[in-house]
Design a protein around this motif. Structure first.
Motif, short mmCIF file in Angstrom:
data_model
loop_
_atom_site.label_atom_id
_atom_site.label_comp_id
_atom_site.label_asym_id
_atom_site.label_seq_id
_atom_site.Cartn_x
_atom_site.Cartn_y
_atom_site.Cartn_z
N ALA A 27 -75.63 -10.56 -39.33
CA ALA A 27 -75.94 -9.26 -38.77
C ALA A 27 -75.48 -8.18 -39.74
N LEU A 28 -76.31 -7.17 -39.92
CA LEU A 28 -75.96 -6.02 -40.75
C LEU A 28 -75.62 -4.86 -39.82
N LEU A 29 -74.38 -4.38 -39.90
CA LEU A 29 -73.90 -3.32 -39.03
C LEU A 29 -73.61 -2.06 -39.85
N ARG A 30 -73.74 -0.94 -39.18
CA ARG A 30 -73.32 0.36 -39.76
C ARG A 30 -72.22 0.92 -38.87
N ARG A 31 -71.11 1.30 -39.48
CA ARG A 31 -69.99 1.81 -38.72
C ARG A 31 -69.30 2.92 -39.49
N GLY A 32 -68.38 3.61 -38.82
CA GLY A 32 -67.54 4.59 -39.51
C GLY A 32 -67.88 6.02 -39.18
N PRO A 33 -66.98 6.94 -39.51
CA PRO A 33 -67.19 8.37 -39.24
C PRO A 33 -68.09 9.01 -40.29
N ARG A 34 -68.49 10.22 -40.00
CA ARG A 34 -69.31 10.98 -40.95
C ARG A 34 -68.58 11.10 -42.27
N GLY A 35 -69.32 10.93 -43.34
CA GLY A 35 -68.74 11.04 -44.67
C GLY A 35 -68.12 9.77 -45.19
N ARG A 36 -67.88 8.79 -44.32
CA ARG A 36 -67.29 7.53 -44.75
C ARG A 36 -67.92 6.37 -43.98
N ARG A 37 -69.25 6.30 -44.00
CA ARG A 37 -69.95 5.20 -43.34
C ARG A 37 -69.78 3.92 -44.15
N GLU A 38 -69.90 2.80 -43.45
CA GLU A 38 -69.81 1.50 -44.11
C GLU A 38 -70.90 0.57 -43.59
N ALA A 39 -71.42 -0.25 -44.48
CA ALA A 39 -72.26 -1.38 -44.10
C ALA A 39 -71.37 -2.61 -44.00
N VAL A 40 -71.53 -3.36 -42.93
CA VAL A 40 -70.73 -4.56 -42.69
C VAL A 40 -71.68 -5.72 -42.44
N VAL A 41 -71.50 -6.80 -43.18
CA VAL A 41 -72.24 -8.04 -42.92
C VAL A 41 -71.33 -8.94 -42.10
N LEU A 42 -71.81 -9.34 -40.95
CA LEU A 42 -71.03 -10.15 -40.01
C LEU A 42 -71.71 -11.50 -39.82
N ARG A 43 -70.96 -12.55 -39.99
CA ARG A 43 -71.47 -13.90 -39.71
C ARG A 43 -71.37 -14.12 -38.21
N THR A 44 -72.49 -14.36 -37.55
CA THR A 44 -72.51 -14.36 -36.09
C THR A 44 -71.89 -15.62 -35.49
N ALA A 45 -71.84 -16.73 -36.23
CA ALA A 45 -71.31 -17.97 -35.67
C ALA A 45 -69.81 -17.89 -35.44
N ASP A 46 -69.07 -17.30 -36.39
CA ASP A 46 -67.62 -17.24 -36.27
C ASP A 46 -67.08 -15.81 -36.34
N HIS A 47 -67.99 -14.83 -36.36
CA HIS A 47 -67.61 -13.41 -36.39
C HIS A 47 -66.70 -13.06 -37.56
N VAL A 48 -67.01 -13.64 -38.70
CA VAL A 48 -66.29 -13.34 -39.93
C VAL A 48 -67.05 -12.27 -40.70
N THR A 49 -66.35 -11.25 -41.15
CA THR A 49 -66.94 -10.21 -41.99
C THR A 49 -67.01 -10.72 -43.42
N THR A 50 -68.21 -10.78 -43.98
CA THR A 50 -68.39 -11.31 -45.32
C THR A 50 -68.57 -10.23 -46.37
N CYS A 51 -68.84 -8.99 -45.94
CA CYS A 51 -69.08 -7.93 -46.92
C CYS A 51 -68.87 -6.58 -46.25
N VAL A 52 -68.21 -5.67 -46.95
CA VAL A 52 -68.09 -4.28 -46.53
C VAL A 52 -68.45 -3.40 -47.73
N MET A 53 -69.41 -2.51 -47.54
CA MET A 53 -69.86 -1.65 -48.63
C MET A 53 -70.05 -0.23 -48.11
N PRO A 54 -69.46 0.77 -48.77
CA PRO A 54 -69.73 2.16 -48.37
C PRO A 54 -71.21 2.49 -48.48
N VAL A 55 -71.71 3.23 -47.50
CA VAL A 55 -73.11 3.64 -47.51
C VAL A 55 -73.19 5.13 -47.23
#
Length: 800
Positions: free
Chosen positions: A331-359
């Motif tokens: 799953a590709l998620l977008r989170r964070g406050p204005r000015g500091r958004r992040e893209a998060v890749v989440l593995r749905t089977a074990d809910h492990v975050t595999t990547c965090v990238m500022p967007v």
């Protein structure tokens, strides 16, 4: 449910809602909701006590909260589709936010031809169009399911900030609320599963005590308590509001940050702003900080299965599911406050975050996975001034192997990104000083490289982004770029429609409309979009603005658009309205604004500048108003006003200041910081006191606002200095305030207290409260009333 949904349900009982709709062949009163698709659910999912609603309720948290992870409840609604046309059709209407059916022959879209933004659908190449929901609540977003069986959309009850997610069949039947019906909650639309079996929604549930009641609807001249200098903050006793006590959370005022470091490298750039980690599902959220509990669910509109929890965060500003891999494992998620958004890749089977990238800020649809989920594509400004198209090859576990720059423009932000369903073509919309430039990339075998930055698409790869001993996307083929000539200045949305593309366009001389790209190069207007000749009443054509380039007193280059009232000689001095946009990260764009048209028709010029803090000019410019930099933004207003006089035909003795939202705050502030510069001011939904604003606004808005303006506890003195109410004794000019009665972004009390204080000091002040409106004025009769009232006020105070 199809494969991607099954991966999130089967055998994962801890992730599911314990209280749900019955999951028999079809729930009562569901009509044909289950027709057309046989169930593929495993027996374990059907008999585990979850789907049939027999599980025990969730345990209560230590603070008594149990609703933070409550799954959305499906509520069937009566058919609300309207006729193929409406009696009150507006000739000068707008159409926007298109979403196509799988064949690309029909579009669902938002249109205000009935007086309020509503859900419509119609054939791409002809009429008639059909109204699918004739309810009074404005529609915000639309998404047609990939299997063509459902249209999901969001509405804003009462025009306020709380939204609901609904679904309806393309023929108008089986309308239902999917999420957001619970009191105090709000729901936001995410992506569909690629087989159309379920849609993702984010539910916001307050995790802390509710804010103090707003004084909406009260007489602006009434009320108890002093409003003199130093007491307007409501904190004269030295205490924070009760619901802020001990709730500092992890929010901190952002400071200037370098944006020109080397590009992203393995595994991901470090997150420089502390954020709440996405945790595994299950349990309840404790009441911490001032944000909301945000929970992202996968919801089956056919009600064959219970909602499935994908991710949850607490005290969060935003959380949206932007994409799911075809097999549902990522799953590709977008989170964070204005000015500091992040893209998060989440593995749905074990809910492990595999990547965090500022967007980047702006459009929430930040990117997507390739069809095989072996590549991640993002619109990101990580470690750079302007947003570009980044790509990373993913390993089987969803971790990036290396990053490359697929497309970049020198001095321009990538503001819209859309890949076609086969992943072979990307549509890029670049922001070039407020105007859009669209190009189409045919990627061939996959992620590729374009031409050098500044001469089309950007450089293909960054050598620093390649993993040691491995191969990244740099081995891919070169993309071919095609330029699209636009009939409008600004693109607001790109939609994939089978073999074609659909664009939502706005321009300075045309109403918002939807256009096709049948050949990928020449846009064609849809027949139900407003015609150019119907944009405004006959006899007074729209005004095309010209760019102005002021310079701030500290040397910072600024930008803006000047509108000259028709009928005036080139050098004739004219009364002028300085109009300030919201945000502060918004940007003034050359699009047709009926408010501007009304003001210009009264013989008043308009100068609409982008002061520091605006988007479109790089991250350093956006961050230039953080903290004490906001005082410089107030000086920018004065400097832009001086430029309108020196470089334009503005009459220095007849200048007004006006703005909405953050622009309304700047209006209040400019009237007390520069009291001799403006003859009058019109503040629309503006903050007058940053402390009372934080008391009354929505929790997720407070979460983002604290990063921009300052924390109500840590930066209390700064907020006091920046609040217009602190300097109310300096007010000289008459002020007209306008507010929506259901505004929970900036509560109506912000306008009421400023107007009340002005009257107490003998300064003429009036307040217009618009019924059934929130932070945005969306109903045709209210918009018309607002335009005319504001223009009447300005004309009266600037004439003579």
């Amino acid at each position: 449910m199809a494969a991607d949904a099954r991966n999130l349900t089967a055998g994962n009982t801890a992730a599911r809602n314990p209280v749900a709709e019955p999951a028999a062949d079809g729930p009562p009163d569901a009509g044909t909701a289950g027709a057309g698709r046989p169930s593929t659910l495993s027996p374990a999912v059907r008999t585990d006590g979850i789907a049939d609603g027999t599980a025990d309720p969730p345990p209560a948290a230590s603070d008594g909260l149990t609703a933070a992870f409550a799954a959305p409840a499906r509520i069937p609604l009566p058919d609300a589709s309207g006729p193929r046309d409406v009696v009150t059709r507006l000739i000068a209407h707008g159409c926007w936010y298109p979403s196509a059916d799988p064949a690309g022959t029909r579009l669902a879209f938002i249109c205000d031809r009935g007086g309020v933004p509503q859900l419509w659908t119609g054939p791409a190449d002809g009429e008639p169009v059909r109204l699918l929901d004739d309810g009074p609540d404005p529609v915000r977003e639309v998404s047609w399911s990939p299997d063509g069986r459902w249209i999901a959309y969001t509405t804003a009850p009462g025009g306020g900030e709380h939204t609901r997610v609904l679904c309806v069949r393309p023929d108008g039947s089986d309308r239902q609320i999917l999420a957001g019906a619970e009191p105090g909650s709000s729901a936001h639309l995410g992506c569909w599963a690629h087989d159309g079996s379920a849609v993702t929604v984010t539910v916001a549930v307050p995790t802390g005590p509710p804010a103090a009641p707003s004084s909406a609807g009260s007489d602006a001249t009434a009320g108890e308590g002093p409003s003199g200098p130093g007491t307007g903050l409501g904190l004269s006793d030295g205490r924070l509001p009760d619901h802020w006590q001990g709730r500092a959370g992890e929010t901190e005022l952002l400071g200037p940050a370098p944006h020109t470091d080397l590009g992203p490298a393995l595994p991901s750039p470090a997150v420089t702003v502390r954020t709440t980690q996405i945790g595994p599902p299950g349990g309840t959220l404790p009441a911490t900080g001032f944000g909301d509990g945000l929970s992202a669910y996968l919801v089956d509109p056919d009600a064959l299965t219970a909602p499935v929890l994908i991710a949850a965060v607490k005290d969060a500003a935003t959380l949206r599911v932007c994409d799911l891999s075809r097999d549902g494992t990522l799953a590709l998620l977008r989170r964070g406050p204005r000015g500091r958004r992040e893209a998060v890749v989440l593995r749905t089977a074990d809910h492990v975050t595999t990547c965090v990238m500022p967007v980047a800020d702006g459009d929430p649809w930040i990117g997507s996975f390739s069809p095989r989920a072996d590549t991640l594509r993002l619109r990101s400004n990580a470690h750079r001034e302007f947003a570009v198209l980044l790509a990373a090859e993913l390993d089987p576990d969803g971790r990036p192997l290396g990053w490359s720059t697929v497309a970049a423009r020198e001095g321009s932000d990538l503001e819209l990104l859309r890949y076609t369903r086969d992943g072979a073509t990307a549509v890029l919309a670049w922001n070039v000083r407020g105007m859009s430039d669209v190009e189409i990339l045919d990627a061939g075998t996959g992620t590729g490289t374009g031409t050098d930055a500044g001469t089309g698409t950007g450089s293909g790869t960054d050598a620093d982004a390649r993993p040691e001993g491995g191969t990244g996307p740099s081995s891919r083929h070169v993309s071919l770029s095609r330029h699209v000539s636009l009939p409008h200045e600004v693109v607001t949305r790109v939609a994939d429609a089978g073999s074609r593309l659909a664009l939502a366009l706005s321009g300075s001389r045309r109403r918002p409309g939807i256009w096709w790209l049948p050949d990928g190069a020449t846009p064609v207007r849809t027949p139900w979009s407003s015609r150019d000749e119907d944009a405004v009443p006959p006899g007074r054509p729209p005004v095309r603005p010209v760019p102005l380039r002021p310079t701030a007193r500290d040397g910072l280059p600024l930008n803006g658009w000047y509108y000259r009232a028709p009928g005036r000689a080139p050098g004739e001095p004219a009364p002028c309205v300085i109009h300030l946009h919201g945000g502060p990260e918004d940007q003034e764009r050359p699009v047709l604004d009926p408010l501007y048209h009304e003001i210009l028709g009264r013989g008043l010029d308009i100068f609409a500048p982008d002061v520091r803090g605006s988007s479109g000019y790089g991250r350093s410019f956006v961050d230039a108003d953080l903290g004490r930099g906001r005082f410089a933004a107030l000086d920018d207003v004065a400097d832009c006003t001086a430029h309108a006089v020196l470089a334009g035909p503005a009459d220095p003795s007849r200048i007004a200041v006006m703005g909405r939202s953050y622009g309304g705050y700047l209006t209040f502030a400019s009237l007390v910081w520069h009291p001799d510069l403006f003859r009058t001011g019109v503040a629309v939904c503006g903050m007058s006191d940053l402390a009372t604003f934080f008391e009354g606004t929505e929790p997720w808005i407070a979460q983002s606002a604290a990063h921009k303006y300052g924390h109500p506890e840590h930066d209390r003195e700064l907020l006091r200095e920046l609040s217009p109410m602190t300097r109310i004794d300096a007010l000289r000019a008459p002020v007209f305030a306008v507010h929506g009665e259901h505004d929970t972004n900036v509560p109506p009390g912000e306008s009421e207290q400023f107007v009340r204080a002005a009257r107490e000091r003998g300064v003429p002040a009036e307040l217009l409260t618009l019924r059934e409106e929130g932070h945005d004025f969306l109903r045709a009769d209210n918009r018309r009333l607002f335009r005319r009232a504001a223009a009447d006020w300005l004309q009266r105070h600037l004439s003579g």
